[in-house]
Scaffold this motif. Structure first.
Motif, PDB file in Angstrom:
ATOM      1  N   ASP A 173      42.775  50.704  31.676  1.00  0.00           N
ATOM      2  CA  ASP A 173      42.448  49.465  30.616  1.00  0.00           C
ATOM      3  C   ASP A 173      43.617  49.327  29.861  1.00  0.00           C
ATOM      4  OD1 ASP A 173      42.156  51.741  28.955  1.00  0.00           O
ATOM      5  OD2 ASP A 173      39.843  51.401  28.740  1.00  0.00           O
ATOM      6  N   ARG A 174      44.813  50.078  29.608  1.00  0.00           N
ATOM      7  CA  ARG A 174      45.769  49.602  28.705  1.00  0.00           C
ATOM      8  C   ARG A 174      46.872  48.953  29.726  1.00  0.00           C
ATOM      9  NH1 ARG A 174      46.214  50.743  24.223  1.00  0.00           N
ATOM     10  NH2 ARG A 174      48.263  51.499  23.921  1.00  0.00           N
ATOM     11  N   CYS A 175      46.471  48.419  30.801  1.00  0.00           N
ATOM     12  CA  CYS A 175      47.462  47.606  31.357  1.00  0.00           C
ATOM     13  C   CYS A 175      47.233  46.114  31.332  1.00  0.00           C
ATOM     14  CB  CYS A 175      47.377  47.788  33.076  1.00  0.00           C
ATOM     15  SG  CYS A 175      47.879  49.634  33.778  1.00  0.00           S
ATOM     16  N   VAL A 176      48.028  45.375  31.442  1.00  0.00           N
ATOM     17  CA  VAL A 176      48.056  43.907  31.162  1.00  0.00           C
ATOM     18  C   VAL A 176      48.722  43.612  32.559  1.00  0.00           C
ATOM     19  CG1 VAL A 176      48.541  41.784  29.756  1.00  0.00           C
ATOM     20  CG2 VAL A 176      47.973  44.004  28.730  1.00  0.00           C
ATOM     21  N   LEU A 177      47.997  42.486  33.374  1.00  0.00           N
ATOM     22  CA  LEU A 177      48.724  41.848  34.572  1.00  0.00           C
ATOM     23  C   LEU A 177      48.824  40.543  33.950  1.00  0.00           C
ATOM     24  CD1 LEU A 177      47.362  44.859  35.465  1.00  0.00           C
ATOM     25  CD2 LEU A 177      46.614  43.481  37.380  1.00  0.00           C
ATOM     26  N   THR A 178      50.108  39.888  34.401  1.00  0.00           N
ATOM     27  CA  THR A 178      50.372  38.628  33.958  1.00  0.00           C
ATOM     28  C   THR A 178      50.688  37.702  35.222  1.00  0.00           C
ATOM     29  OG1 THR A 178      52.449  39.245  33.395  1.00  0.00           O
ATOM     30  CG2 THR A 178      50.900  39.168  31.524  1.00  0.00           C
ATOM     31  N   PRO A 179      49.799  37.373  36.056  1.00  0.00           N
ATOM     32  CA  PRO A 179      50.391  36.711  37.376  1.00  0.00           C
ATOM     33  C   PRO A 179      50.367  35.138  36.976  1.00  0.00           C
ATOM     34  CG  PRO A 179      47.979  37.094  37.392  1.00  0.00           C
ATOM     35  CD  PRO A 179      48.506  37.839  36.351  1.00  0.00           C
ATOM     36  N   ALA A 209      37.433  33.571  38.061  1.00  0.00           N
ATOM     37  CA  ALA A 209      38.308  34.223  38.839  1.00  0.00           C
ATOM     38  C   ALA A 209      39.075  35.112  37.997  1.00  0.00           C
ATOM     39  CB  ALA A 209      39.155  33.212  39.570  1.00  0.00           C
ATOM     40  N   THR A 210      39.245  34.951  37.004  1.00  0.00           N
ATOM     41  CA  THR A 210      40.175  35.887  36.166  1.00  0.00           C
ATOM     42  C   THR A 210      39.341  37.105  35.708  1.00  0.00           C
ATOM     43  OG1 THR A 210      41.500  33.845  35.389  1.00  0.00           O
ATOM     44  CG2 THR A 210      41.868  36.130  34.113  1.00  0.00           C
ATOM     45  N   ARG A 211      38.043  36.642  35.374  1.00  0.00           N
ATOM     46  CA  ARG A 211      37.027  37.901  35.007  1.00  0.00           C
ATOM     47  C   ARG A 211      36.824  38.718  36.115  1.00  0.00           C
ATOM     48  NH1 ARG A 211      33.240  34.246  31.392  1.00  0.00           N
ATOM     49  NH2 ARG A 211      33.616  34.868  29.406  1.00  0.00           N
ATOM     50  N   ALA A 212      36.682  38.150  37.312  1.00  0.00           N
ATOM     51  CA  ALA A 212      36.512  39.020  38.486  1.00  0.00           C
ATOM     52  C   ALA A 212      37.738  39.866  38.689  1.00  0.00           C
ATOM     53  CB  ALA A 212      36.143  38.084  39.772  1.00  0.00           C
ATOM     54  N   ALA A 213      38.821  39.191  38.577  1.00  0.00           N
ATOM     55  CA  ALA A 213      40.144  40.115  38.808  1.00  0.00           C
ATOM     56  C   ALA A 213      40.163  40.949  37.804  1.00  0.00           C
ATOM     57  CB  ALA A 213      41.367  39.262  38.790  1.00  0.00           C
ATOM     58  N   ALA A 214      39.904  40.792  36.721  1.00  0.00           N
ATOM     59  CA  ALA A 214      39.900  41.993  35.534  1.00  0.00           C
ATOM     60  C   ALA A 214      38.997  43.047  35.808  1.00  0.00           C
ATOM     61  CB  ALA A 214      39.839  41.379  34.245  1.00  0.00           C
ATOM     62  N   ALA A 215      37.857  42.714  36.213  1.00  0.00           N
ATOM     63  CA  ALA A 215      36.783  43.847  36.534  1.00  0.00           C
ATOM     64  C   ALA A 215      37.167  44.650  37.706  1.00  0.00           C
ATOM     65  CB  ALA A 215      35.582  43.146  36.610  1.00  0.00           C
ATOM     66  N   LEU A 222      45.766  38.150  32.759  1.00  0.00           N
ATOM     67  CA  LEU A 222      46.348  36.901  31.866  1.00  0.00           C
ATOM     68  C   LEU A 222      47.050  35.987  33.435  1.00  0.00           C
ATOM     69  CD1 LEU A 222      48.522  36.743  29.111  1.00  0.00           C
ATOM     70  CD2 LEU A 222      49.117  35.275  31.094  1.00  0.00           C
ATOM     71  N   LEU A 223      45.994  35.320  33.353  1.00  0.00           N
ATOM     72  CA  LEU A 223      46.299  34.260  34.575  1.00  0.00           C
ATOM     73  C   LEU A 223      47.181  32.916  34.062  1.00  0.00           C
ATOM     74  CD1 LEU A 223      46.589  32.970  37.477  1.00  0.00           C
ATOM     75  CD2 LEU A 223      43.940  32.317  37.057  1.00  0.00           C
ATOM     76  N   LYS A 224      48.255  32.741  34.262  1.00  0.00           N
ATOM     77  CA  LYS A 224      49.371  31.896  33.696  1.00  0.00           C
ATOM     78  C   LYS A 224      49.293  30.333  34.323  1.00  0.00           C
ATOM     79  CE  LYS A 224      53.038  34.657  34.421  1.00  0.00           C
ATOM     80  NZ  LYS A 224      54.360  35.310  34.324  1.00  0.00           N
ATOM     81  N   GLY A 225      49.178  29.500  33.281  1.00  0.00           N
ATOM     82  CA  GLY A 225      49.281  28.051  33.803  1.00  0.00           C
ATOM     83  C   GLY A 225      49.355  27.519  32.450  1.00  0.00           C
ATOM     84  N   PRO A 226      48.993  25.776  32.564  1.00  0.00           N
ATOM     85  CA  PRO A 226      49.165  25.151  31.050  1.00  0.00           C
ATOM     86  C   PRO A 226      47.618  25.386  30.528  1.00  0.00           C
ATOM     87  CG  PRO A 226      49.454  23.734  33.203  1.00  0.00           C
ATOM     88  CD  PRO A 226      49.377  24.957  33.744  1.00  0.00           C
ATOM     89  N   GLU A 227      46.767  26.057  31.267  1.00  0.00           N
ATOM     90  CA  GLU A 227      45.581  26.568  30.650  1.00  0.00           C
ATOM     91  C   GLU A 227      45.587  28.025  30.807  1.00  0.00           C
ATOM     92  OE1 GLU A 227      42.945  24.396  28.703  1.00  0.00           O
ATOM     93  OE2 GLU A 227      42.282  23.141  30.518  1.00  0.00           O
ATOM     94  N   THR A 228      46.131  28.892  30.004  1.00  0.00           N
ATOM     95  CA  THR A 228      45.978  30.276  30.545  1.00  0.00           C
ATOM     96  C   THR A 228      44.911  31.026  30.320  1.00  0.00           C
ATOM     97  OG1 THR A 228      48.519  30.514  30.338  1.00  0.00           O
ATOM     98  CG2 THR A 228      47.269  32.533  29.780  1.00  0.00           C
ATOM     99  N   VAL A 229      44.484  31.772  31.277  1.00  0.00           N
ATOM    100  CA  VAL A 229      43.089  32.201  31.015  1.00  0.00           C
ATOM    101  C   VAL A 229      43.335  33.800  31.001  1.00  0.00           C
ATOM    102  CG1 VAL A 229      40.818  32.659  31.967  1.00  0.00           C
ATOM    103  CG2 VAL A 229      41.832  30.590  32.080  1.00  0.00           C
TER     104      VAL A 229
END
Ligand SMILES: NC(=O)C1=CN([C@@H]2O[C@H](COP(=O)(O)OP(=O)(O)OC[C@H]3O[C@@H](n4cnc5c(N)ncnc54)[C@H](OP(=O)(O)O)[C@@H]3O)[C@@H](O)[C@H]2O)[C@@H](O)CC1
Ligand SMILES: Nc1ncnc2c1ncn2[C@@H]1O[C@H](COP(=O)(O)OP(=O)(O)O)[C@@H](O)[C@H]1O
Length: 314
Positions: A173-179, A209-215, A222-229
């Motif tokens: 839980d101290r990892c941040v993934l930034t795809p 999708a981002t919530r499912a990936a984080a879980a 952190l899913l990048k894009g014009p709207e980063t989630v």
């Protein structure tokens, strides 16, 4: 029912957290270590390092293989340099608990060294197939106080994770993934498939999708894009919009994501918690692009940061 996502803005709490204490010395602001790939591929890690330093980490070191030492030394000044040839060298370096935030991925490559570095960063070097067990010093994989070290995983590190389930299982839980979307699909193919097939509102689907990936990862995603989630394993989520009045289309340029990884790493080094680091880093990244405007290239993003911080009253 998950809580509604937060729309990220500069709150008084964010601005307060960004302030530097007039009493602290550089070690009070943390030491970030960015691992680079070999000669000819060091630009991305140097961009991350510059971002981490500009956002206020007290010290930033680039860990490079011997083959890239001269190339990197010729390009850096305030950023420091250490030779890190393999996983054992990283494990040995991490005996220094003051190195409190790591970044792996930008320009890292996909070779055996890169896999071994990722294993060492996640404290798993001894039990991954094909990686010899190192002489593990006490405290490796742990930061100050025994909590796992904060680790930002971007770019090539995400591609490696996709092919090494034992490393994926070592995420915490101290990892941040930034795809970006491509890396997300590589790492979470089933979730991405559902996302692509979704018929509901695109942003809501990206949020799910981002919530499912984080879980699944047990980490911030952190899913990048014009709207980063951005989502946490417990379902907390936030959105950083760079659309309409906040559009920042000049961010679609090579290396801008590498700078974002550096921003998040620098904030983790400063002591921000992983969700707070991801949110604040994403917001400042967009503000830098908006402040600089047309013609922006990745190098400009860290250089735009002082003006953005000043505009916050810091
Ligand atoms: N200055 C430097 O030194 C720089 C160095 N860099 C370093 O290069 C390394 C490789 O990183 P990378 O991201 O360029 O390549 P990779 O992992 O092959 O993924 C790209 C593929 O994914 C897909 N894709 C789908 N959606 C996407 C999206 N939203 N945004 C982007 N891609 C998307 C798309 O496939 P397509 O959709 O076109 O089929 C695309 O072909 C890494 O170490 C990085 O740090 C770069 O940062 C640049 C600056
Ligand atoms: N059209 C856009 N509007 C706003 N932000 C964008 C846009 N395109 C990309 N970005 C941002 O730019 C960065 C690109 O990162 P990434 O795809 O990893 O690039 P690179 O690998 O070249 O560094 C991300 O922070 C992403 O959110």
């Amino acid at each position: 029912m998950p809580r509604a996502p937060r729309q990220i803005t500069a709150t008084p709490a964010m601005i307060d957290a960004l302030r530097k204490s007039p009493e602290a010395h550089k070690f009070g602001h943390g030491h970030a270590l960015i691992l680079s790939g070999g000669a000819g591929r060091t630009g991305a890690a140097r961009l991350s390092a510059r971002g981490a330093l500009r956002i206020g980490a007290g010290l930033v070191t680039l860990g490079v293989p011997g083959s890239a030492q001269l190339e990197v030394a010729a390009q850096i000044t305030a950023v420091m340099l250490r030779r890190v040839d393999d996983g054992n060298a990283l494990t040995a370096l991490l005996a220094d608990a003051r190195l409190n935030a790591l970044c792996l991925g930008p320009g890292l490559g996909l070779d055996g060294r890169a896999v071994a570095l990722l294993a060492a960063a996640l404290g798993r070097s001894g039990d991954i197939e094909g990686i010899p067990p190192p002489p593990t010093p006490r405290g490796v994989g742990a930061g100050v106080g025994g909590a796992p070290r904060a680790v930002v995983l971007d770019a090539d590190a995400l591609t490696i994770l996709a092919g090494h389930p034992a490393l994926f299982a070592a995420l915490h839980d101290r990892c941040v993934l930034t795809p970006h979307a491509g890396e997300f699909a590589r790492l979470f193919p089933d979730i991405a498939e559902k996302l692509n097939a979704a018929t509901k509102d695109a942003l809501a689907s990206r949020l799910d999708a981002t919530r499912a990936a984080a879980a699944r990862a047990g980490s911030i995603v952190l899913l990048k894009g014009p709207e980063t989630v951005i989502a946490a394993p417990d379902g907390r989520a936030a959105i950083n919009s760079a659309t309409q009045g906040l559009a920042a289309p000049w961010l679609a340029t090579a290396g801008s994501g590498d700078v974002l990884a550096g921003f998040v790493t620098g904030l983790l080094a400063r002591g921000f918690n992983p969700m707070q680091a991801a949110e604040t880093g994403a917001w400042l990244h967009t503000e830098c692009a908006r402040s600089f405007g047309p013609g922006l290239i990745a190098e400009d993003i860290p250089e735009a940061l002082p003006e953005v911080l000043r505009s916050l009253g810091l």
